[in-house]
Design a protein around this motif. Sequence first.
Motif, PDB file in Angstrom:
ATOM      1  N   ASP A 153       0.803  -1.232   0.000  1.00  0.00           N
ATOM      2  CA  ASP A 153       0.000   0.000   0.000  1.00  0.00           C
ATOM      3  C   ASP A 153       0.833   1.277   0.000  1.00  0.00           C
ATOM      4  N   ARG A 154       2.125   1.181  -0.218  1.00  0.00           N
ATOM      5  CA  ARG A 154       2.963   2.376  -0.296  1.00  0.00           C
ATOM      6  C   ARG A 154       3.403   2.576  -1.738  1.00  0.00           C
ATOM      7  N   PRO A 155       3.137   3.759  -2.322  1.00  0.00           N
ATOM      8  CA  PRO A 155       3.526   3.991  -3.722  1.00  0.00           C
ATOM      9  C   PRO A 155       5.040   4.008  -3.869  1.00  0.00           C
ATOM     10  N   ILE A 156       5.544   3.272  -4.866  1.00  0.00           N
ATOM     11  CA  ILE A 156       6.993   3.206  -5.044  1.00  0.00           C
ATOM     12  C   ILE A 156       7.436   3.518  -6.475  1.00  0.00           C
ATOM     13  N   GLU A 157       6.506   3.495  -7.438  1.00  0.00           N
ATOM     14  CA  GLU A 157       6.909   3.884  -8.785  1.00  0.00           C
ATOM     15  C   GLU A 157       5.701   4.283  -9.619  1.00  0.00           C
ATOM     16  N   VAL A 158       5.982   5.115 -10.616  1.00  0.00           N
ATOM     17  CA  VAL A 158       4.986   5.517 -11.609  1.00  0.00           C
ATOM     18  C   VAL A 158       5.565   5.168 -12.976  1.00  0.00           C
ATOM     19  N   ALA A 159       4.806   4.441 -13.768  1.00  0.00           N
ATOM     20  CA  ALA A 159       5.306   3.990 -15.067  1.00  0.00           C
ATOM     21  C   ALA A 159       4.367   4.429 -16.180  1.00  0.00           C
ATOM     22  N   THR A 160       4.952   4.836 -17.309  1.00  0.00           N
ATOM     23  CA  THR A 160       4.187   5.192 -18.497  1.00  0.00           C
ATOM     24  C   THR A 160       4.754   4.425 -19.676  1.00  0.00           C
ATOM     25  N   SER A 161       3.908   3.606 -20.297  1.00  0.00           N
ATOM     26  CA  SER A 161       4.316   2.826 -21.470  1.00  0.00           C
ATOM     27  C   SER A 161       3.769   3.472 -22.737  1.00  0.00           C
ATOM     28  N   PHE A 162       4.593   3.479 -23.776  1.00  0.00           N
ATOM     29  CA  PHE A 162       4.205   3.974 -25.096  1.00  0.00           C
ATOM     30  C   PHE A 162       4.381   2.828 -26.091  1.00  0.00           C
ATOM     31  N   LEU A 163       3.311   2.495 -26.805  1.00  0.00           N
ATOM     32  CA  LEU A 163       3.370   1.417 -27.802  1.00  0.00           C
ATOM     33  C   LEU A 163       2.786   1.921 -29.121  1.00  0.00           C
ATOM     34  N   PRO A 164       3.359   1.521 -30.255  1.00  0.00           N
ATOM     35  CA  PRO A 164       2.774   1.932 -31.536  1.00  0.00           C
ATOM     36  C   PRO A 164       1.297   1.562 -31.573  1.00  0.00           C
ATOM     37  N   LEU A 165       0.469   2.500 -31.990  1.00  0.00           N
ATOM     38  CA  LEU A 165      -0.965   2.239 -32.020  1.00  0.00           C
ATOM     39  C   LEU A 165      -1.289   1.119 -32.989  1.00  0.00           C
ATOM     40  N   THR A 166      -0.469   0.962 -34.018  1.00  0.00           N
ATOM     41  CA  THR A 166      -0.686  -0.128 -34.978  1.00  0.00           C
ATOM     42  C   THR A 166      -0.528  -1.483 -34.326  1.00  0.00           C
ATOM     43  N   VAL A 167       0.207  -1.544 -33.240  1.00  0.00           N
ATOM     44  CA  VAL A 167       0.414  -2.802 -32.513  1.00  0.00           C
ATOM     45  C   VAL A 167      -0.642  -2.987 -31.419  1.00  0.00           C
ATOM     46  N   ALA A 168      -0.956  -1.896 -30.705  1.00  0.00           N
ATOM     47  CA  ALA A 168      -1.807  -2.007 -29.518  1.00  0.00           C
ATOM     48  C   ALA A 168      -3.303  -1.953 -29.810  1.00  0.00           C
ATOM     49  N   GLU A 169      -3.688  -1.318 -30.896  1.00  0.00           N
ATOM     50  CA  GLU A 169      -5.113  -1.152 -31.182  1.00  0.00           C
ATOM     51  C   GLU A 169      -5.810  -2.499 -31.314  1.00  0.00           C
ATOM     52  N   GLY A 170      -6.977  -2.621 -30.662  1.00  0.00           N
ATOM     53  CA  GLY A 170      -7.750  -3.851 -30.744  1.00  0.00           C
ATOM     54  C   GLY A 170      -7.294  -4.943 -29.807  1.00  0.00           C
ATOM     55  N   THR A 171      -6.366  -4.616 -28.886  1.00  0.00           N
ATOM     56  CA  THR A 171      -5.864  -5.603 -27.923  1.00  0.00           C
ATOM     57  C   THR A 171      -6.172  -5.132 -26.500  1.00  0.00           C
ATOM     58  N   PRO A 172      -6.069  -6.026 -25.506  1.00  0.00           N
ATOM     59  CA  PRO A 172      -6.278  -5.624 -24.111  1.00  0.00           C
ATOM     60  C   PRO A 172      -5.250  -4.622 -23.597  1.00  0.00           C
ATOM     61  N   ILE A 173      -4.213  -4.318 -24.388  1.00  0.00           N
ATOM     62  CA  ILE A 173      -3.241  -3.302 -23.971  1.00  0.00           C
ATOM     63  C   ILE A 173      -3.931  -1.969 -23.733  1.00  0.00           C
ATOM     64  N   LEU A 174      -5.042  -1.741 -24.448  1.00  0.00           N
ATOM     65  CA  LEU A 174      -5.797  -0.497 -24.297  1.00  0.00           C
ATOM     66  C   LEU A 174      -6.955  -0.633 -23.310  1.00  0.00           C
ATOM     67  N   GLU A 175      -6.913  -1.689 -22.505  1.00  0.00           N
ATOM     68  CA  GLU A 175      -7.910  -1.880 -21.458  1.00  0.00           C
ATOM     69  C   GLU A 175      -7.238  -1.752 -20.094  1.00  0.00           C
ATOM     70  N   ALA A 176      -8.030  -1.452 -19.068  1.00  0.00           N
ATOM     71  CA  ALA A 176      -7.465  -1.284 -17.725  1.00  0.00           C
ATOM     72  C   ALA A 176      -6.755  -2.554 -17.256  1.00  0.00           C
ATOM     73  N   ASN A 177      -7.389  -3.698 -17.499  1.00  0.00           N
ATOM     74  CA  ASN A 177      -6.795  -4.983 -17.123  1.00  0.00           C
ATOM     75  C   ASN A 177      -6.257  -5.644 -18.384  1.00  0.00           C
ATOM     76  N   THR A 178      -4.950  -5.731 -18.481  1.00  0.00           N
ATOM     77  CA  THR A 178      -4.344  -6.311 -19.685  1.00  0.00           C
ATOM     78  C   THR A 178      -4.355  -7.835 -19.674  1.00  0.00           C
ATOM     79  N   GLY A 179      -4.705  -8.452 -18.535  1.00  0.00           N
ATOM     80  CA  GLY A 179      -4.766  -9.905 -18.469  1.00  0.00           C
ATOM     81  C   GLY A 179      -3.475 -10.521 -17.961  1.00  0.00           C
ATOM     82  N   PRO A 180      -3.468 -11.854 -17.778  1.00  0.00           N
ATOM     83  CA  PRO A 180      -2.297 -12.547 -17.229  1.00  0.00           C
ATOM     84  C   PRO A 180      -1.034 -12.270 -18.040  1.00  0.00           C
ATOM     85  N   GLY A 181       0.050 -11.985 -17.329  1.00  0.00           N
ATOM     86  CA  GLY A 181       1.325 -11.755 -18.004  1.00  0.00           C
ATOM     87  C   GLY A 181       1.539 -10.317 -18.430  1.00  0.00           C
ATOM     88  N   GLY A 182       0.491  -9.493 -18.366  1.00  0.00           N
ATOM     89  CA  GLY A 182       0.648  -8.071 -18.646  1.00  0.00           C
ATOM     90  C   GLY A 182       0.871  -7.718 -20.099  1.00  0.00           C
TER      91      GLY A 182
END
Length: 258
Positions: A153-182
């Motif tokens: 419960d203690r914040p230790i990092e903030v991360a921002t990922s950038f992925l080509p939209l051509t790769v991420a569009e239509g996948t769980p990467i654009l959802e809050a829960n990306t699923g097992p394995g991230g």
Amino acid sequence: MQLGEIDRQDGRPPYRQIADHLRSAMDRGELTAGDKLPSEAELTRHYSVARMTARQAIQELRTEGRVVAEHGRGVFVRMPAPVRRLASDRFARKHREAGQAAFLAEADKAGVRPSVDQIEIDRATPPADVRERLRLSDDERVAVRSRRYLADDRPIEVATSFLPLTVAEGTPILEANTGPGGIYARLEETGHVLDHFVEEVTARMPTADERRRLELPDGVPVLVVVRTAYDTAGVPVEVCDTVKAAPAYVLEYDIPAR
């Protein structure tokens, strides 16, 4: 706890001598995490100095991040953040195959309870340095995932990922829960089997927003880790910009000597 006395022959100003005495008491274990420091009034009486001198001594320790002031209660030795040792195999495929994203694998190994909040997802034009790392043209857009990680419960990092939209569009990467394995498991499902990562590590003082989100006291630095993920074709598929509370981490790298 023995505080010592001011040495008037010492070239150091009195407030620094007082800060040194308090710091030494912490290093010897006479003042431990959560302990209350002597008040300004107590330091003033003990050292026969002006109250401002005692205040400067405490402020020096606050600037170093050694102590934290609590309104109406006093000044306390800062509780240490949960230390997580980041091994160089934290992005190994075995973790993804076990359904664990890197943060979960690290937390499990460190014996802390992981959680994630402040998840924000967007489609945007990337910053120039990210566009260059991903080898994108000026008009290409990216999927942006920002999140805050917590350990016990203690914040230790903030991360921002950038992925080509051509790769991420239509996948769980654009959802809050990306699923097992991230994110990385989802990338490999799209055919971008990961080959290697390149990390750049720097240190600096946090911005006001980073200090707020990571709940850092004054004087505590952050580590900035910028990671680029490449697939087996040598194509960069993600840039992750991570700001870590420096006291919460040990970075460990296993480098073959060949």
